[in-house]
Design a protein around this motif. Structure first.
Motif, PDB file in Angstrom:
ATOM      1  N   GLY A 134       0.784  -1.227   0.000  1.00 15.48           N
ATOM      2  CA  GLY A 134       0.000   0.000   0.000  1.00 15.48           C
ATOM      3  C   GLY A 134       0.814   1.273   0.000  1.00 15.48           C
ATOM      4  N   LYS A 135       2.134   1.163  -0.006  1.00 16.89           N
ATOM      5  CA  LYS A 135       2.994   2.344   0.013  1.00 16.89           C
ATOM      6  C   LYS A 135       3.603   2.575  -1.375  1.00 16.89           C
ATOM      7  CE  LYS A 135       4.287   1.826   4.878  1.00 16.89           C
ATOM      8  NZ  LYS A 135       5.416   1.709   5.857  1.00 16.89           N
ATOM      9  N   GLU A 136       3.886   3.830  -1.668  1.00 20.01           N
ATOM     10  CA  GLU A 136       4.516   4.162  -2.931  1.00 20.01           C
ATOM     11  C   GLU A 136       5.934   3.609  -2.978  1.00 20.01           C
ATOM     12  OE1 GLU A 136       6.088   8.067  -5.443  1.00 20.01           O
ATOM     13  OE2 GLU A 136       4.577   8.343  -3.857  1.00 20.01           O
ATOM     14  N   VAL A 137       6.285   2.974  -4.097  1.00 21.55           N
ATOM     15  CA  VAL A 137       7.633   2.463  -4.314  1.00 21.55           C
ATOM     16  C   VAL A 137       8.213   3.160  -5.532  1.00 21.55           C
ATOM     17  CG1 VAL A 137       9.043   0.428  -4.812  1.00 21.55           C
ATOM     18  CG2 VAL A 137       7.055   0.228  -3.301  1.00 21.55           C
ATOM     19  N   ARG A 138       9.432   3.644  -5.417  1.00 22.37           N
ATOM     20  CA  ARG A 138      10.072   4.352  -6.521  1.00 22.37           C
ATOM     21  C   ARG A 138      11.476   3.785  -6.737  1.00 22.37           C
ATOM     22  NH1 ARG A 138      10.019  10.838  -6.649  1.00 22.37           N
ATOM     23  NH2 ARG A 138       7.791  10.304  -6.561  1.00 22.37           N
ATOM     24  N   THR A 139      11.861   3.675  -8.002  1.00 26.48           N
ATOM     25  CA  THR A 139      13.208   3.221  -8.344  1.00 26.48           C
ATOM     26  C   THR A 139      14.114   4.436  -8.498  1.00 26.48           C
ATOM     27  OG1 THR A 139      12.345   1.269  -9.488  1.00 26.48           O
ATOM     28  CG2 THR A 139      14.612   1.920  -9.976  1.00 26.48           C
ATOM     29  N   ILE A 140      15.180   4.464  -7.708  1.00 28.18           N
ATOM     30  CA  ILE A 140      16.142   5.557  -7.727  1.00 28.18           C
ATOM     31  C   ILE A 140      17.529   4.962  -7.931  1.00 28.18           C
ATOM     32  CG2 ILE A 140      17.105   7.508  -6.443  1.00 28.18           C
ATOM     33  CD1 ILE A 140      14.512   7.572  -4.794  1.00 28.18           C
ATOM     34  N   ASP A 141      18.189   5.359  -9.030  1.00 33.25           N
ATOM     35  CA  ASP A 141      19.521   4.827  -9.361  1.00 33.25           C
ATOM     36  C   ASP A 141      19.534   3.305  -9.369  1.00 33.25           C
ATOM     37  OD1 ASP A 141      20.613   7.352  -9.673  1.00 33.25           O
ATOM     38  OD2 ASP A 141      21.244   7.491  -7.574  1.00 33.25           O
ATOM     39  N   GLY A 142      18.454   2.736  -9.892  1.00 32.32           N
ATOM     40  CA  GLY A 142      18.388   1.292 -10.053  1.00 32.32           C
ATOM     41  C   GLY A 142      17.986   0.517  -8.814  1.00 32.32           C
ATOM     42  N   ARG A 143      17.667   1.198  -7.744  1.00 36.42           N
ATOM     43  CA  ARG A 143      17.277   0.513  -6.508  1.00 36.42           C
ATOM     44  C   ARG A 143      15.889   0.971  -6.092  1.00 36.42           C
ATOM     45  NH1 ARG A 143      20.710   0.396  -0.764  1.00 36.42           N
ATOM     46  NH2 ARG A 143      19.557  -1.342   0.179  1.00 36.42           N
ATOM     47  N   GLU A 144      15.075   0.033  -5.550  1.00 38.10           N
ATOM     48  CA  GLU A 144      13.724   0.373  -5.147  1.00 38.10           C
ATOM     49  C   GLU A 144      13.699   0.918  -3.714  1.00 38.10           C
ATOM     50  OE1 GLU A 144      11.335  -3.148  -5.782  1.00 38.10           O
ATOM     51  OE2 GLU A 144      10.702  -2.381  -7.750  1.00 38.10           O
ATOM     52  N   TYR A 145      12.869   1.948  -3.529  1.00 38.57           N
ATOM     53  CA  TYR A 145      12.716   2.590  -2.230  1.00 38.57           C
ATOM     54  C   TYR A 145      11.226   2.738  -1.914  1.00 38.57           C
ATOM     55  CZ  TYR A 145      17.618   4.025  -2.587  1.00 38.57           C
ATOM     56  OH  TYR A 145      18.993   4.043  -2.704  1.00 38.57           O
ATOM     57  N   VAL A 146      10.899   2.698  -0.629  1.00 38.82           N
ATOM     58  CA  VAL A 146       9.524   2.863  -0.163  1.00 38.82           C
ATOM     59  C   VAL A 146       9.366   4.256   0.433  1.00 38.82           C
ATOM     60  CG1 VAL A 146       7.770   2.039   1.469  1.00 38.82           C
ATOM     61  CG2 VAL A 146       9.256   0.406   0.301  1.00 38.82           C
ATOM     62  N   LEU A 147       8.254   4.905   0.118  1.00 42.76           N
ATOM     63  CA  LEU A 147       7.977   6.228   0.678  1.00 42.76           C
ATOM     64  C   LEU A 147       7.460   6.086   2.112  1.00 42.76           C
ATOM     65  CD1 LEU A 147       7.787   9.307   0.142  1.00 42.76           C
ATOM     66  CD2 LEU A 147       5.402   8.926  -0.548  1.00 42.76           C
ATOM     67  N   GLU A 148       8.109   6.777   3.041  1.00 45.07           N
ATOM     68  CA  GLU A 148       7.720   6.755   4.450  1.00 45.07           C
ATOM     69  C   GLU A 148       7.386   8.171   4.913  1.00 45.07           C
ATOM     70  OE1 GLU A 148       7.230   4.146   6.123  1.00 45.07           O
ATOM     71  OE2 GLU A 148       8.466   2.533   5.279  1.00 45.07           O
ATOM     72  N   TYR A 149       6.407   8.267   5.799  1.00 40.51           N
ATOM     73  CA  TYR A 149       5.973   9.560   6.303  1.00 40.51           C
ATOM     74  C   TYR A 149       6.391   9.735   7.768  1.00 40.51           C
ATOM     75  CZ  TYR A 149       3.156  10.083   2.110  1.00 40.51           C
ATOM     76  OH  TYR A 149       2.752  10.223   0.799  1.00 40.51           O
ATOM     77  N   PRO A 150       6.531  10.982   8.230  1.00 37.85           N
ATOM     78  CA  PRO A 150       6.919  11.235   9.619  1.00 37.85           C
ATOM     79  C   PRO A 150       5.888  10.694  10.613  1.00 37.85           C
ATOM     80  CG  PRO A 150       7.143  13.217   8.277  1.00 37.85           C
ATOM     81  CD  PRO A 150       6.399  12.227   7.449  1.00 37.85           C
ATOM     82  N   ILE A 151       6.364  10.404  11.794  1.00 32.75           N
ATOM     83  CA  ILE A 151       5.485  10.068  12.922  1.00 32.75           C
ATOM     84  C   ILE A 151       5.542  11.226  13.902  1.00 32.75           C
ATOM     85  CG2 ILE A 151       5.055   8.522  14.864  1.00 32.75           C
ATOM     86  CD1 ILE A 151       6.317   6.273  13.253  1.00 32.75           C
ATOM     87  N   ARG A 152       4.434  11.897  14.065  1.00 27.20           N
ATOM     88  CA  ARG A 152       4.354  13.034  14.994  1.00 27.20           C
ATOM     89  C   ARG A 152       3.538  12.624  16.203  1.00 27.20           C
ATOM     90  NH1 ARG A 152       3.774  15.152   9.817  1.00 27.20           N
ATOM     91  NH2 ARG A 152       5.431  16.638   9.231  1.00 27.20           N
ATOM     92  N   GLY A 153       3.902  13.146  17.350  1.00 29.27           N
ATOM     93  CA  GLY A 153       3.177  12.848  18.574  1.00 29.27           C
ATOM     94  C   GLY A 153       2.483  14.075  19.138  1.00 29.27           C
TER      95      GLY A 153
END
Length: 231
Positions: A134-153
């Protein structure tokens, strides 16, 4: 810069925490856990809480006691299961508490991002696993990365070693762990310390958390805790 409020009682320190709050709880297992603040939160009565911490409680003290009191709706953590996390385990199996597992490095970075004002970041951890669903995945310089959002309290409960009257904090060894990033990531940061010293008594080079991030301080007597089966 306003001074942190130095309070005489734990109950005063946790006053006003609302039902439904997201509470960041410092500690790595038992190390650095703000036990007195958690006991105070139980007495204070806030319910339906979302707890963000590295672990899901130990034995029946601290965070585990808060869970046992039925005050927690959801836990966001890295290590929900260990030999003495039986309180959380029983509640989770019974469907009485929700769980979101976050890899430990991601947890620290998501908290840091909140304090640093970073809107989101890409991380390779968890690519191709259920944690990335369910998270956005993007390929950057040939490697896959997952988009993560901040955790605020809404609130951070932190255990430190010493504070001065301005709220500057120093920590003791591994008890430092998540405290510094959590202090920056919350609207209200409440800290228990072993000692409050005069302004100027702390070595500036040893200060880890500047007082600008700290709202309330309460000195408490240090206690040792044993969990079930501990020796």
């Amino acid at each position: 810069m306003s001074r942190a409020e130095v309070l005489e009682s734990v109950d005063d320190a946790v006053a006003g925490i609302k039902d439904g709050s997201t509470v960041l709880v410092g500690g790595f297992g038992m190390a650095g856990m703000p036990f007195d603040l958690l006991d105070g939160l139980i007495r204070q009565g806030a319910r339906d809480l979302t707890i963000v911490s590295n672990n899901a409680g130990n034995g029946e003290v601290g965070l585990a006691a808060l869970l046992k009191a039925g005050r927690v709706r959801k836990v966001i953590c890295s290590f929900p299961r260990q030999s003495d996390s039986y309180v959380f385990d029983e509640l989770y199996r019974a469907g009485e508490v929700e769980l979101e597992v976050v890899p430990q490095g991601n947890l620290a970075e998501r908290l840091r991002a909140a304090g640093a004002g970073i809107g989101a970041f890409f991380c390779p951890t968890a690519v191709g696993t259920p944690l990335a669903e369910g998270k956005e995945v993007r390929t950057i310089d040939g490697r896959e990365y997952v988009l993560e959002y901040p955790i605020r309290g809404d609130v951070a409960l932190v255990g430190a070693h010493r504070a001065d009257g301005m709220g500057n904090l120093v920590y003791r060894r591994t008890a430092r762990n998540f405290g510094p990033v959590m202090a920056t990531a919350a609207t209200l940061t409440v800290v228990q310390v072993a000692e409050v010293v005069p302004v100027g008594a702390l070595d500036p080079e040893a200060v880890v958390t500047p007082g600008i991030y700290v709202d309330r301080i309460v000195p408490v007597r240090q206690r040792q805790y044993l969990t079930r089966g501990a020796r």
